[in-house]
Design a protein around this motif. Structure first.
Motif, PDB file in Angstrom:
ATOM      1  N   TRP A  93       0.839  -1.198   0.000  1.00 53.23           N
ATOM      2  CA  TRP A  93       0.000   0.000   0.000  1.00 53.23           C
ATOM      3  C   TRP A  93       0.869   1.240   0.000  1.00 53.23           C
ATOM      4  CZ3 TRP A  93      -0.985   3.865   3.677  1.00 53.23           C
ATOM      5  CH2 TRP A  93      -0.371   3.689   4.913  1.00 53.23           C
ATOM      6  N   LEU A  94       0.281   2.358  -0.380  1.00 51.47           N
ATOM      7  CA  LEU A  94       1.015   3.610  -0.555  1.00 51.47           C
ATOM      8  C   LEU A  94       0.422   4.709   0.319  1.00 51.47           C
ATOM      9  CD1 LEU A  94       3.172   5.141  -2.253  1.00 51.47           C
ATOM     10  CD2 LEU A  94       1.291   5.795  -3.750  1.00 51.47           C
ATOM     11  N   ASP A  95       1.269   5.431   1.004  1.00 52.70           N
ATOM     12  CA  ASP A  95       0.849   6.620   1.742  1.00 52.70           C
ATOM     13  C   ASP A  95       0.804   7.772   0.737  1.00 52.70           C
ATOM     14  OD1 ASP A  95       0.426   8.799   3.356  1.00 52.70           O
ATOM     15  OD2 ASP A  95       1.959   8.259   4.823  1.00 52.70           O
ATOM     16  N   ALA A  96      -0.297   7.867   0.008  1.00 51.13           N
ATOM     17  CA  ALA A  96      -0.443   8.892  -1.033  1.00 51.13           C
ATOM     18  C   ALA A  96      -0.459  10.287  -0.424  1.00 51.13           C
ATOM     19  CB  ALA A  96      -1.713   8.635  -1.834  1.00 51.13           C
ATOM     20  N   GLY A  97      -0.957  10.429   0.794  1.00 48.20           N
ATOM     21  CA  GLY A  97      -0.934  11.728   1.469  1.00 48.20           C
ATOM     22  C   GLY A  97       0.479  12.233   1.638  1.00 48.20           C
ATOM     23  N   ASN A  98       1.409  11.339   1.911  1.00 54.21           N
ATOM     24  CA  ASN A  98       2.811  11.737   2.038  1.00 54.21           C
ATOM     25  C   ASN A  98       3.373  12.193   0.687  1.00 54.21           C
ATOM     26  OD1 ASN A  98       5.174  12.033   3.713  1.00 54.21           O
ATOM     27  ND2 ASN A  98       6.022  10.321   2.549  1.00 54.21           N
ATOM     28  N   GLN A  99       2.973  11.540  -0.401  1.00 53.99           N
ATOM     29  CA  GLN A  99       3.427  11.949  -1.733  1.00 53.99           C
ATOM     30  C   GLN A  99       2.893  13.350  -2.068  1.00 53.99           C
ATOM     31  OE1 GLN A  99       5.656  10.096  -3.613  1.00 53.99           O
ATOM     32  NE2 GLN A  99       5.696   8.769  -1.811  1.00 53.99           N
TER      33      GLN A  99
END
Length: 186
Positions: free
Chosen positions: A155-161
């Protein structure tokens, strides 16, 4: 109707709950369906009173099948635009901007980071010039993409990106080094 993968829902949720920077306006934007199976798009604009400003967007893309060219199911695509002082517009600017970007986009697989830096110099004439003393306006545009480093479980922490790109936009306008390391999460 297809079921949205759990990893996409988690990525969306990470954007929804991320801490927004008070000097940046955030706005959801659509992601073209031709780019990926799912996506999250955010437009960003720095709130500043100075003549120098930056704005841009980031799209976090997800493909149901691993894409060879991404080396992943995830890909970030981003754009930034900044108005510059005429004296900042020289042949070294693209390299300096790219070096700056590489220092900030740290949560990417280094071998997948690629993009362009374009400089534009605009000189207005006639009624568009405002005043005879108005200098030519220079703009810098950056287009970049990278494969983000995923969390355990894919999974990806898109908020961090999104936050990484917000920090980059702010740093483009302030010309200051970042106060905190990019990899530190708040």
């Amino acid at each position: 109707m297809p079921t949205v993968p759990q990893s996409v829902w988690r990525a969306v949720e990470s954007v929804r709950v991320m801490k927004q920077r008070p000097d940046i306006h955030y706005c959801e934007i659509p992601v073209p369906s031709t780019l990926a199976d799912y996506g999250i798009g955010v437009q960003l604009e720095l709130d500043t009173e100075s003549a120098v400003f930056s704005r841009g967007w980031i799209m976090i893309l997800y493909s149901e099948r691993r894409r060879i060219e991404w080396e992943s199911q995830w890909r970030c695509v981003a754009y930034a635009s900044m108005r510059m002082a005429g004296s900042d517009h020289n042949s070294l600017t693209p390299s300096l901007m790219w070096d700056w970007l590489e220092r900030i986009v740290t949560e990417a697989r280094e071998e997948t980071l690629g993009g362009t830096v374009s400089l534009n110099r605009n000189t207005s004439f006639g009624i568009l010039s405002g005043s005879a003393e108005e200098p030519p306006r220079s703009d810098c545009e950056i287009r970049v993409s990278w494969t983000p480093i995923e969390e355990e479980g894919g999974w990806l922490d898109a908020g961090n990106q999104v936050d990484i790109w917000a920090r980059f936009l702010k740093s483009m306008t302030t010309n200051d080094e970042l106060e905190e390391p990019i990899s530190d999460r708040e």
